[in-house]
Design a protein around this motif. Structure first.
Motif, PDB file in Angstrom:
ATOM      1  N   UNK A 304      41.499  25.350  52.334  1.00  0.00           N
ATOM      2  CA  UNK A 304      42.241  26.384  51.733  1.00  0.00           C
ATOM      3  C   UNK A 304      41.881  27.944  51.572  1.00  0.00           C
ATOM      4  N   UNK A 305      42.904  28.778  51.534  1.00  0.00           N
ATOM      5  CA  UNK A 305      42.444  30.146  51.415  1.00  0.00           C
ATOM      6  C   UNK A 305      41.806  30.518  50.065  1.00  0.00           C
ATOM      7  N   UNK A 306      41.347  31.504  49.947  1.00  0.00           N
ATOM      8  CA  UNK A 306      40.595  31.934  48.793  1.00  0.00           C
ATOM      9  C   UNK A 306      41.369  32.533  47.938  1.00  0.00           C
ATOM     10  N   UNK A 307      41.435  32.690  46.806  1.00  0.00           N
ATOM     11  CA  UNK A 307      42.161  33.646  45.672  1.00  0.00           C
ATOM     12  C   UNK A 307      41.629  35.003  46.194  1.00  0.00           C
ATOM     13  N   UNK A 308      42.556  35.944  45.521  1.00  0.00           N
ATOM     14  CA  UNK A 308      42.306  37.339  45.841  1.00  0.00           C
ATOM     15  C   UNK A 308      41.184  37.669  45.261  1.00  0.00           C
ATOM     16  N   UNK A 309      40.514  37.327  44.084  1.00  0.00           N
ATOM     17  CA  UNK A 309      39.544  37.896  43.576  1.00  0.00           C
ATOM     18  C   UNK A 309      38.688  36.656  42.744  1.00  0.00           C
TER      19      UNK A 309
END
Length: 503
Positions: A304-309
């Motif tokens: 899954x893609x990581x969150x923005x921060x």
């Protein structure tokens, strides 16, 4: 061939060729005589099947006691070790020899295979790419690592993807805590470049052990919020069932062995600082990931893609700076500049450091301290924070509660002990405070420590006047330097000359 026995392989070859060839031809191909072939035709058993079973060549030393005494012990205590059974039999029968240990172990193993309890079965799993990541902690005390001359009491946070075997390790100085998990897990995910759909831990048993119910519920909520922030489903294995975390428990041992071997090849377990040791561990982990590089790259598209921060990987609390020039946090006293006395500070608690804030302004970062043995308070002291006050009250050094922690290097402590032996207390304290003040004001802590070591080796006391002249001059005596600035017209003349040359 004459003089050699026919073996099973020759017998099988003969039977194979006998299907299509005559007796003499098949015997020749198998490598024995026609007479042997006629004997084989009478008895088609393999040579190994004709051997009589091996019989005991000496009396059984356990014949009288195994069924009568040992079997009841095994039935009453299924988990007992064979060596404990041997000790009990030796106590009951002094004439029994210790040489029967291996015989007893084999006999018990065979009995348990036929009559023992059912054992737990490990079911190997098919790991789907991008589904499962695991976290756990392992103690590294047995490696004997030291940093700056002191033994490093530390653990290793270990993250691993079950499918591809991607690993990440982070050296932590505290115990198993949410802060260590949050920092290590996010470091691993950002190094990986994605997050699995499920994250499994071992229930953080050590982190929960000393907490009340409200604190445990709060820690559970924070852990679930961390996983939700990264888009992972939090799961835990059953407490005390390590093999449910088997995809990381076994790699624990492999990683520790790899680090141990690398330390042996390095020839030393001593490191300059913690950052040096962390780079050493990172290099070992990167080598292991390189061996699984193709599998890791194949799994990355399924993550899954990581969150923005990143989310917070620290705890936060407030402290009050008292008139002692510091504050106490979790049974550790920290010094701060005296100008902060009377202020309330926000402290962010990381695994290896404490970050101080006055309102929203970052002030400084302090190394994390540890409580002493038997519940005694620990101390994290910076002599630069209190040296100005000690110069006004030098006798306070004599019975200062954190005196040993005040000295920045061992040479200063040994020098003070020598001063106390050969000088009156007031003079010794004043001299030591002047030495510390010189180390601070003239930025010569390391060089001054070398001079003090030399004085100790020669049995001399430090000479303050000689040391002051040895190092940088007193800032108050530095002459004022007046710089005569050139006129701007001179620069304009240079610019006009360049423009004329270009034309």
């Amino acid at each position: 061939m004459p003089g050699r026995h026919v073996n099973d392989h020759q017998m099988r070859l003969y039977m194979k060729y006998r299907r299509t060839e005559g007796l003499s031809t098949a015997a020749a191909r198998a490598g024995f005589s026609v007479a042997t072939a006629y004997r084989i035709e009478q008895d088609l058993r393999l040579p190994s099947q004709k051997k009589a079973p091996r019989e005991r060549r000496r009396p059984d030393p356990l014949a009288e006691i195994f069924d009568a005494e040992i079997v009841p012990v095994l039935q009453a205590a299924p988990g007992i070790r064979p060596v404990a059974v041997l000790e009990e039999m030796l106590r009951r029968h002094p004439s029994l020899s210790r040489t029967v240990r291996r015989t007893l172990e084999r006999r018990i193993r065979d009995w348990r295979a036929r009559h023992g309890e059912e054992r737990d079965v490990i079911f190997r799993q098919v790991h789907e790419p991008g589904r499962l990541g695991l976290s756990d902690f392992t103690d590294m005390q047995s490696l004997g690592v030291s940093v700056a001359g002191s033994a490093l009491d530390h653990r290793l946070y270990h993250f691993r993807l079950a499918c591809s075997g991607f690993e990440h390790a982070h050296v932590i100085l505290g115990g198993e805590s949410y802060v260590a998990l949050a920092e290590g897990l996010q470091n691993a995910l950002w190094a990986l470049g994605g997050a699995p759909r499920e994250h499994r831990s071992d229930s953080l048993s050590a982190a929960f052990r000393n907490l009340d119910r409200e604190a445990r519920d709060d820690l559970t909520t924070r852990y679930e919020a961390l996983c939700a922030h990264c888009g992972m489903q939090p799961t835990r294995n059953n407490r005390g069932v390590a093999h449910e975390n088997g995809s990381i428990e076994s790699p624990h041992g492999h990683l520790k062995n790899a680090i141990r071997d690398a330390l042996l090849l390095r020839g030393s377990t001593e490191f300059i600082d913690l950052a040096d040791y962390r780079r050493f561990v990172d290099e070992i982990v990167s080598r292991q990931n390189a061996r699984n590089g193709k599998r890791i790259e194949a799994e990355r598209p399924f993550l899954q893609p990581l969150p923005g921060q990143r989310t917070s990987d620290y705890e936060e609390t407030r402290v009050y700076v008292t008139s002692t020039g510091g504050f106490t946090l979790r049974k550790v006293f920290y010094t701060v500049p005296s100008r902060l006395i009377g202020h309330r500070l926000r402290v962010r608690l990381y695994d290896d450091r404490r970050e101080l804030f006055l309102g929203g302004t970052a002030l400084m970062t302090l190394q994390r301290g540890r409580p002493g043995v038997n519940g005694k308070h620990g101390h994290v002291i910076d002599y630069r924070h209190v040296i100005h006050a000690l110069r006004r009250k030098p006798m306070a050094l004599m019975n200062l509660i954190y005196r040993d922690q005040l000295f920045p290097r061992e040479a200063y402590r040994l020098t003070f002990d020598r001063l106390c032996e050969q000088m009156p207390p007031r003079t010794a304290c004043k001299t030591m405070v002047e030495l510390l003040s010189m180390a601070h004001e003239r930025a010569c802590e390391a060089q001054l420590a070398q001079e003090l070591d030399r004085c100790l080796a020669q049995g001399q006391l430090p000479d303050l006047q000689a040391l002051r002249s040895r190092f940088a001059p007193d800032p108050a005596s530095v002459p004022q330097v007046h710089v005569q600035l050139a006129s701007l017209r001179d620069y304009e003349a240079l610019l006009s000359f360049d423009m004329e040359a270009a034309a």
